[in-house]
Design an enzyme around this catalytic site. Structure first.
Site, PDB file in Angstrom:
ATOM      1  N   CYS A 122      -1.060  31.742  57.248  1.00 12.04           N
ATOM      2  CA  CYS A 122      -2.435  32.016  57.299  1.00 12.04           C
ATOM      3  C   CYS A 122      -2.573  33.391  58.455  1.00 12.04           C
ATOM      4  O   CYS A 122      -3.678  34.055  58.399  1.00 12.04           O
ATOM      5  CB  CYS A 122      -3.579  31.059  57.654  1.00 12.04           C
ATOM      6  SG  CYS A 122      -3.050  29.790  56.403  1.00 12.04           S
ATOM      7  N   HIS A 263     -10.407  32.986  59.608  1.00 12.93           N
ATOM      8  CA  HIS A 263      -9.636  32.387  58.460  1.00 12.93           C
ATOM      9  C   HIS A 263     -10.402  31.298  57.785  1.00 12.93           C
ATOM     10  O   HIS A 263     -11.193  30.382  58.331  1.00 12.93           O
ATOM     11  CB  HIS A 263      -8.185  31.694  59.157  1.00 12.93           C
ATOM     12  CG  HIS A 263      -7.336  31.001  58.153  1.00 12.93           C
ATOM     13  ND1 HIS A 263      -7.141  31.710  56.679  1.00 12.93           N
ATOM     14  CD2 HIS A 263      -6.936  29.780  57.724  1.00 12.93           C
ATOM     15  CE1 HIS A 263      -6.379  30.924  56.095  1.00 12.93           C
ATOM     16  NE2 HIS A 263      -6.480  29.800  56.532  1.00 12.93           N
ATOM     17  N   ASN A 293      -8.761  28.251  50.638  1.00 11.13           N
ATOM     18  CA  ASN A 293      -8.010  28.824  51.620  1.00 11.13           C
ATOM     19  C   ASN A 293      -6.921  29.598  50.777  1.00 11.13           C
ATOM     20  O   ASN A 293      -5.954  29.116  50.170  1.00 11.13           O
ATOM     21  CB  ASN A 293      -7.131  27.756  52.443  1.00 11.13           C
ATOM     22  CG  ASN A 293      -6.303  28.075  53.385  1.00 11.13           C
ATOM     23  OD1 ASN A 293      -5.816  29.377  53.385  1.00 11.13           O
ATOM     24  ND2 ASN A 293      -5.841  27.094  54.356  1.00 11.13           N
TER      25      ASN A 293
HETATM   26  N1  ACO Z   1     -10.591  13.823  47.640  1.00 12.97           N
HETATM   27  C1  ACO Z   1     -10.890  12.480  48.211  1.00 12.97           C
HETATM   28  N2  ACO Z   1     -10.367  11.829  49.089  1.00 12.97           N
HETATM   29  C2  ACO Z   1      -9.538  12.599  49.917  1.00 12.97           C
HETATM   30  C3  ACO Z   1      -9.085  13.520  49.437  1.00 12.97           C
HETATM   31  C4  ACO Z   1      -9.731  14.294  48.337  1.00 12.97           C
HETATM   32  N3  ACO Z   1      -9.490  15.605  47.783  1.00 12.97           N
HETATM   33  N4  ACO Z   1      -8.080  14.306  50.120  1.00 12.97           N
HETATM   34  C5  ACO Z   1      -7.942  13.295  51.296  1.00 12.97           C
HETATM   35  N5  ACO Z   1      -8.571  12.151  50.951  1.00 12.97           N
HETATM   36  C6  ACO Z   1      -8.783  10.797  51.461  1.00 12.97           C
HETATM   37  C7  ACO Z   1      -7.467  10.513  52.192  1.00 12.97           C
HETATM   38  O1  ACO Z   1      -6.830   9.962  51.565  1.00 12.97           O
HETATM   39  C8  ACO Z   1      -8.077   9.595  53.208  1.00 12.97           C
HETATM   40  O2  ACO Z   1      -8.293   8.201  52.801  1.00 12.97           O
HETATM   41  P1  ACO Z   1      -7.772   6.967  53.666  1.00 12.97           P
HETATM   42  O3  ACO Z   1      -8.878   7.087  54.773  1.00 12.97           O
HETATM   43  O4  ACO Z   1      -8.138   5.750  52.607  1.00 12.97           O
HETATM   44  O5  ACO Z   1      -6.323   7.042  53.861  1.00 12.97           O
HETATM   45  C9  ACO Z   1      -9.351  10.070  53.636  1.00 12.97           C
HETATM   46  O6  ACO Z   1      -9.693  10.987  52.547  1.00 12.97           O
HETATM   47  C10 ACO Z   1      -9.454  10.759  55.184  1.00 12.97           C
HETATM   48  O7  ACO Z   1      -8.546  11.965  55.060  1.00 12.97           O
HETATM   49  P2  ACO Z   1      -8.383  12.939  56.391  1.00 12.97           P
HETATM   50  O8  ACO Z   1      -7.183  13.591  56.008  1.00 12.97           O
HETATM   51  O9  ACO Z   1      -8.461  12.144  57.557  1.00 12.97           O
HETATM   52  O10 ACO Z   1      -9.533  13.770  56.159  1.00 12.97           O
HETATM   53  P3  ACO Z   1     -10.143  14.789  57.135  1.00 12.97           P
HETATM   54  O11 ACO Z   1     -11.652  14.535  57.186  1.00 12.97           O
HETATM   55  O12 ACO Z   1      -9.072  15.187  57.879  1.00 12.97           O
HETATM   56  O13 ACO Z   1     -10.248  16.083  55.984  1.00 12.97           O
HETATM   57  C11 ACO Z   1      -8.645  18.195  55.416  1.00 12.97           C
HETATM   58  C12 ACO Z   1      -9.018  16.688  55.703  1.00 12.97           C
HETATM   59  C13 ACO Z   1     -10.002  18.811  54.868  1.00 12.97           C
HETATM   60  C14 ACO Z   1      -7.618  18.582  54.901  1.00 12.97           C
HETATM   61  C15 ACO Z   1      -8.828  18.637  56.945  1.00 12.97           C
HETATM   62  O14 ACO Z   1      -7.908  17.771  58.119  1.00 12.97           O
HETATM   63  C16 ACO Z   1      -8.561  19.751  57.359  1.00 12.97           C
HETATM   64  O15 ACO Z   1      -9.292  20.933  56.868  1.00 12.97           O
HETATM   65  N6  ACO Z   1      -7.020  20.198  57.927  1.00 12.97           N
HETATM   66  C17 ACO Z   1      -6.828  21.679  58.187  1.00 12.97           C
HETATM   67  C18 ACO Z   1      -6.304  22.404  57.161  1.00 12.97           C
HETATM   68  C19 ACO Z   1      -6.057  23.889  57.663  1.00 12.97           C
HETATM   69  O16 ACO Z   1      -6.798  24.424  58.548  1.00 12.97           O
HETATM   70  N7  ACO Z   1      -5.173  24.280  57.415  1.00 12.97           N
HETATM   71  C20 ACO Z   1      -4.823  25.750  57.688  1.00 12.97           C
HETATM   72  C21 ACO Z   1      -3.684  26.226  57.640  1.00 12.97           C
HETATM   73  S1  ACO Z   1      -3.059  26.409  55.940  1.00 12.97           S
HETATM   74  C22 ACO Z   1      -1.623  27.258  55.952  1.00 12.97           C
HETATM   75  O17 ACO Z   1      -1.271  27.561  57.036  1.00 12.97           O
HETATM   76  C23 ACO Z   1      -0.805  27.461  54.669  1.00 12.97           C
END
Ligand code: ACO
Length: 336
Positions: A122, A263, A293
């Site tokens: 990214c 980003h 993204n």
């Molecule tokens: N729908 C419903 N539930 C979901 C989904 C979904 N799409 N995805 C995950 N969950 C569930 C998980 O299974 C988990 O359930 P559990 O507690 O029963 O295990 C729960 O939701 C919480 O999951 P977390 O991963 O803790 O959720 P979080 O609040 O951290 O959000 C997210 C996840 C959106 C991915 C976040 O962590 C994030 O944005 N991370 C950064 C991503 C990023 O910035 N990437 C940039 C670089 S990308 C690149 O370089 C290509």
């Protein structure tokens, strides 16, 4: 941490034109909820994303890149034969080799350009801007085309709700030239990397470490794997630090900034950066609700939208900041 900042003694560069392209097909959160156990409410509340674009089977990353490039060149008034450098930032290249930049060169007929790709996820578009800056400010090149382009739909595991809701396809481009007089131009650039965190965001299979076999293709090792929480934590810290660096180098305070183009991965990450910079919400450019993204393309598309909609105007001081797999991070301060 390894990092590279700008040399303030070199010639200034400017962005002479921007362009972007997204595929026609829209995939909404509700569409995704029919494929995996998710909901529009979960995706919007955790990320801010409402829909994303998906390229057709006939469109490769270089096709998206070429469309964006043509618009940037038209705005800059630069012909293909005038380009002497084309850099494509991508993690979803058409092929391992040749470089996607070479396909773009062929499509444009840019027969005088040297072409290569940059792999910094990214952060790639801002890495490309820093690289182009070195060539142009030392007068080794004169007119550069930098592009962030991705067809991430080709490397997403559509059965993994943790990742498939996040990504989309698209491309953004900019033509970079030397700043001739005046005080507008790129004021400072910065990039950093941390190779100790390679496994928190990775496509583990398909390269030389894990060539594709029927068995590991079945395990989806050739698709994006991400530890979301960890990535989130590093993203906030690295992007805040990168903003501080380019603003200090450009001698800018928060109140000088007209727009921050971050980003486009997650609205909560963008909010955390906004708090640190102490700027109002309307000064954070956000379009992730439409595209998700798009990795290296995200900032490039956002920059073009901000430019063409008048969200940024001549004379504005703007900050671009990115974070991605590697880990990598980068920022730029620009006098528009
Ligand atoms: N729908 C419903 N539930 C979901 C989904 C979904 N799409 N995805 C995950 N969950 C569930 C998980 O299974 C988990 O359930 P559990 O507690 O029963 O295990 C729960 O939701 C919480 O999951 P977390 O991963 O803790 O959720 P979080 O609040 O951290 O959000 C997210 C996840 C959106 C991915 C976040 O962590 C994030 O944005 N991370 C950064 C991503 C990023 O910035 N990437 C940039 C670089 S990308 C690149 O370089 C290509």
């Amino acid at each position: 941490m390894p990092e590279i900042t700008n040399n303030p003694n070199l010639d200034s560069i400017r962005i002479a034109g921007t362009g972007s392209y997204v595929p026609e097909k829209i995939l909404t959160n509700d569409d995704l909820a029919k494929r995996v156990d998710t909901s529009d409410e979960w995706i919007v509340s955790r990320t801010g994303i409402r829909e994303r674009r998906i390229a057709s089977d006939a469109e490769a990353t270089s096709d998206l890149a070429t469309n964006a490039a043509r618009k940037a060149m038209e705005q800059a008034g630069v012909d293909a034969e005038e380009l002497d450098l084309i850099i494509v930032a991508t993690i979803s290249p058409d092929t391992f080799f040749p470089a996607t930049a070479c396909y773009v060169q062929r499509n444009l007929g840019a027969k005088n350009a040297v072409c290569f790709d940059v792999s910094a996820a990214c952060s790639g578009f801002l890495y490309a801007m820093s690289i182009a800056r070195q060539f142009i400010s030392t007068r080794s090149a004169h007119k550069a085309l930098i592009i962030g382009a991705e067809k991430l739909s080709s490397m997403v595991n559509w059965e993994d709700r943790n990742t498939c809701v996040l990504f989309g396809d698209g491309a953004g481009a900019a033509v970079i030239t030397r700043a001739e007089g005046g005080d507008s131009g790129v004021m400072s650039t910065y990039m950093g990397s941390d190779g100790n965190q390679t496994d928190i965001l990775v496509v583990p299979g398909g390269g030389s470490a894990c060539p594709i076999t029927p068995s590991n293709a079945e395990q989806r090792l050739n698709t994006i794997s991400m530890q979301g929480r960890e990535v989130y934590r590093y993203a906030v810290t690295a992007m805040r630090g990168a903003c501080d660096r380019v603003m200090a180098d450009a001698k800018l305070k928060s109140e000088d900034i007209s727009m921050v183009i971050p980003h486009q991965a997650n609205l909560r990450i963008i909010d955390a950066i906004r708090e640190r910079l102490d700027v109002p919400q309307e000064k954070m450019f956000v379009n992730l609700e439409k595209y998700g993204n798009t990795s290296a393309a995200a900032i490039a598309i956002a920059l073009d939208e901000a430019n063409r909609t008048g969200a940024i105007k001549r004379g504005d001081k703007i900050v671009l900041v990115a974070f991605g797999a590697g880990l990598t991070w980068a920022a730029a301060a620009i006098h528009w």
